[in-house]
Write an enzyme that holds these catalytic residues in place. Structure first.
Site, short mmCIF file in Angstrom:
data_model
loop_
_atom_site.label_atom_id
_atom_site.label_comp_id
_atom_site.label_asym_id
_atom_site.label_seq_id
_atom_site.Cartn_x
_atom_site.Cartn_y
_atom_site.Cartn_z
N ALA A 276 -37.67 33.68 2.68
CA ALA A 276 -37.10 35.02 2.56
C ALA A 276 -35.59 34.91 2.78
O ALA A 276 -35.09 33.85 3.19
CB ALA A 276 -37.70 35.96 3.60
N LYS A 277 -34.87 35.94 2.51
CA LYS A 277 -33.45 35.99 2.85
C LYS A 277 -33.01 37.45 2.81
O LYS A 277 -33.61 38.26 2.11
CB LYS A 277 -32.62 35.20 1.82
CG LYS A 277 -31.33 34.67 2.38
CD LYS A 277 -31.56 33.43 3.20
CE LYS A 277 -30.28 32.90 3.79
NZ LYS A 277 -30.50 31.57 4.39
N GLY A 278 -32.00 37.75 3.59
CA GLY A 278 -31.48 39.11 3.59
C GLY A 278 -29.98 39.07 3.54
O GLY A 278 -29.36 38.01 3.73
#
Ligand code: NAD
Length: 548
Positions: A237-239
């Site tokens: 994931a990444k934000g």
């Protein structure tokens, strides 16, 4: 997608022309309008008259042959997707084509209507997605790397399409108050979860003025492969938030972080998705995220983030872990080469969390760190940069600007300094076709994510420069994040040496697996690491089966 698809078929064999046209026209899902050219020059003239949605290209034509044909057409029609249709069942050519941007490589003798229409449909969907919010050079790089590995592995084309884009992505706009109470800013934020198959998803949060959905997606993809390569029970994931963190006060950063957390609160959680720090964020950011989440839950939930301060349940050694991991991997590579590290030199680009720790641990091993840089520029000192003095300066000023010792130079000059090990630990796309030929190092250890373009990779391989790829070299951060999560769940605390020894063991083991894979398949270390990661995820997806 409109129901009419304009196809330009460049093919000189009349039997194949008819076969392909018939296969397309028999397809049920899309209505294909096919124009045909027998030569590249005719095809390009037709395209100029009226562009096509997709190009089907034979490589052996009367006026052009082989890979050259692809390059000629690609140069004139980009970003229109090209599917190669060829009689040549040549794996090397196929890999080269998809790595250079072809959407698919289909061998005519294996062609059927279903395969062809699915390939065209997927090519169109990819082109469409990339033209919108997902448009980003980083995602293009992540896609090219993945498609190259997929081609080499002969990965199922449905899995290929599924893994090219994230399972879930959330785009939010969020307002926050500036210190001048009347002033409110609204910014864009993202949280992308690439693969939900392997366990909770895991990945950093980036505050940077260039962040967009495509970039965050590329970073989430790399997290998936990295976790799989390291055998961690996470998907990627990444934000990110598109903002300039250095223009915000501490209070503004706190309000922004709390609002971002509450906007994505439904998709994060200790069993769902666990953020961590990345570019422009740090353990304080994680403390605010944890606090915001805990306030909503009604009790403390330290396991919702990693990379938090030790006093809140963070792991010893997490802050230093990525830089330390880079150095563990360099030590392995040095051992394999028979190097004594205290006779070697290094240059580190980026003096943030990853770069400053990598520089410190290299220095502790006796490596002479002759150059370092940050966004304000670089410093060169042939006798070795005095890192203690430099750290004191950075603690006071915040950047390298104004540091008096050594010679000042630009980041471009820094990358071309003569040294044994170059550690890019700043941002993406730093080593490209324009400077890869000028690098004067023997090893590149990628602290940053995506610092090397595919073209540069090829040049470095040709020049005999080994790249320790980001998937492996900077995996120390997520590995100790995993340790932190495990310690949190078990309400236990490991010592610093336990953390470091476990990290060293996992990275050494991963390094050896990657080297063995690269020797077995005769591919570079990046491709070997990618194949290991993609293969594990693909096997897990197949084992879980298709719902419903
Ligand atoms: P950071 O914000 O702590 O530091 C970034 C450093 O790079 C700063 O010194 C900044 O001045 C410098 N920089 C920014 N733009 C630059 C440019 N154009 N040229 C030269 N220097 C520039 O970030 P970080 O956490 O150290 O992350 C650095 C890289 O490492 C990123 O690519 C990140 O995705 C990757 N990474 C970080 C972690 C982690 O645990 N922090 C883990 C894996 C990978």
């Amino acid at each position: 997608m409109s129901d009419r698809v304009e196809v330009l078929l460049i093919e000189d064999n009349p039997v194949h022309m008819r076969l392909i046209e018939n296969l397309l026209k028999r397809g049920l899902e899309l209505n294909f309008e096919v124009r045909i050219a027998e030569r590249v020059d005719q095809g390009l003239a037709l395209f100029e008259e009226k562009p096509a949605d997709v190009i089907l290209l034979d490589l052996m034509l009367p006026d052009s042959e082989g890979f050259e044909t692809f390059l000629k057409v690609k140069g004139r029609v980009e970003p229109t997707p090209i599917v190669i249709l060829t009689g040549l069942d040549d794996m090397q050519l196929a890999v080269r084509a998809v790595e250079s941007g072809a959407q698919d490589y289909l061998v005519k003798s294996q062609l059927n209507g279903e395969l062809l229409s699915r390939s065209v449909r997927y090519a169109l969907e990819r082109a469409r997605a990339r033209a919108g919010e997902w448009k980003s050079p980083m995602l293009r790089l992540a896609h090219q790397q993945f498609l190259k590995a997929a081609q080499l592995m002969n990965l199922d084309d449905n899995l290929r399409q599924r893994l090219l884009f994230p399972q879930r992505s959330q785009v939010v706009t969020l307002p926050f108050r500036r210190d001048d109470y009347g002033q409110v800013e609204t910014v864009f934020g993202y949280r992308v979860q690439h693969v939900l198959t392997m366990g909770p998803t895991k990945g950093g949060v980036r505050y940077h003025h260039d962040v967009n959905l495509g970039e965050v997606t590329a970073l989430a993809m790399w997290m998936t492969w990295k976790c799989a390569l390291m055998h961690l029970p996470f998907g990627g994931a990444k934000g990110g938030v598109r903002v300039r963190p250095d223009t915000l006060s501490r209070q503004e950063l706190q309000r922004l972080t709390r609002r971002y957390t509450s906007e994505i609160i439904d998709v994060i959680g200790p069993d769902k998705d666990i953020p961590a720090p990345d570019l422009g964020t740090n353990e304080q950011t994680m403390a605010w995220m944890m606090d915001t989440y805990s306030e909503q839950a009604g009790h403390a939930v330290p396991t919702v983030v990693t990379g938090k301060p030790v006093v809140l349940g963070g792991s010893r050694g997490r802050k230093e872990a990525t830089g330390r991991g880079v150095v563990f991997v360099i030590e392995e590579a040095a051992r394999q080469r028979g190097w004594r590290l205290d006779e070697r030199t290094a240059v580190v680009q980026g003096y943030g969390n990853v770069g400053s720790h990598a520089a410190r641990y290299l220095d502790e091993l006796g490596v002479r760190v002759v150059g370092v840089s940050d966004h304000t520029g670089g410093i060169f000192d042939s006798t070795g940069v005095d890192l203690e003095k430099l750290d004191a300066h950075v603690a006071e000023v915040g950047t390298l600007e104004g540091y008096a010792q050594g010679d000042r130079l630009t980041n471009a000059e820094l990358l071309e300094l003569k040294c044994d090990v170059l550690v890019p630990a700043a941002v993406e796309n730093q080593i490209t076709a324009s400077n890869a030929g000028k690098l004067q190092c023997e090893l590149v250890a990628e602290g940053a994510n995506g610092p090397t373009s595919t073209e540069a990779d090829d040049i470095l391989t040709e020049r005999g420069i080994t790249v320790l790829p980001d998937l492996l070299a900077n995996a120390g951060g997520v590995t100790v994040s995993y340790f932190e999560w495990v310690q949190g769940i078990q309400n236990t605390m490991w010592t610093m040496s336990e953390v470091n020894e476990r990290l060293r063991a996992l990275l050494q083991e991963a390094y050896r697996r990657v080297v063995a894979q690269s020797e077995e398949l005769s591919v570079d270390l990046r491709t070997a690491a990618l194949i290991a990661g993609v293969d594990r995820v693909a096997r897990a997806k197949l084992m879980r089966g298709l719902y419903p």
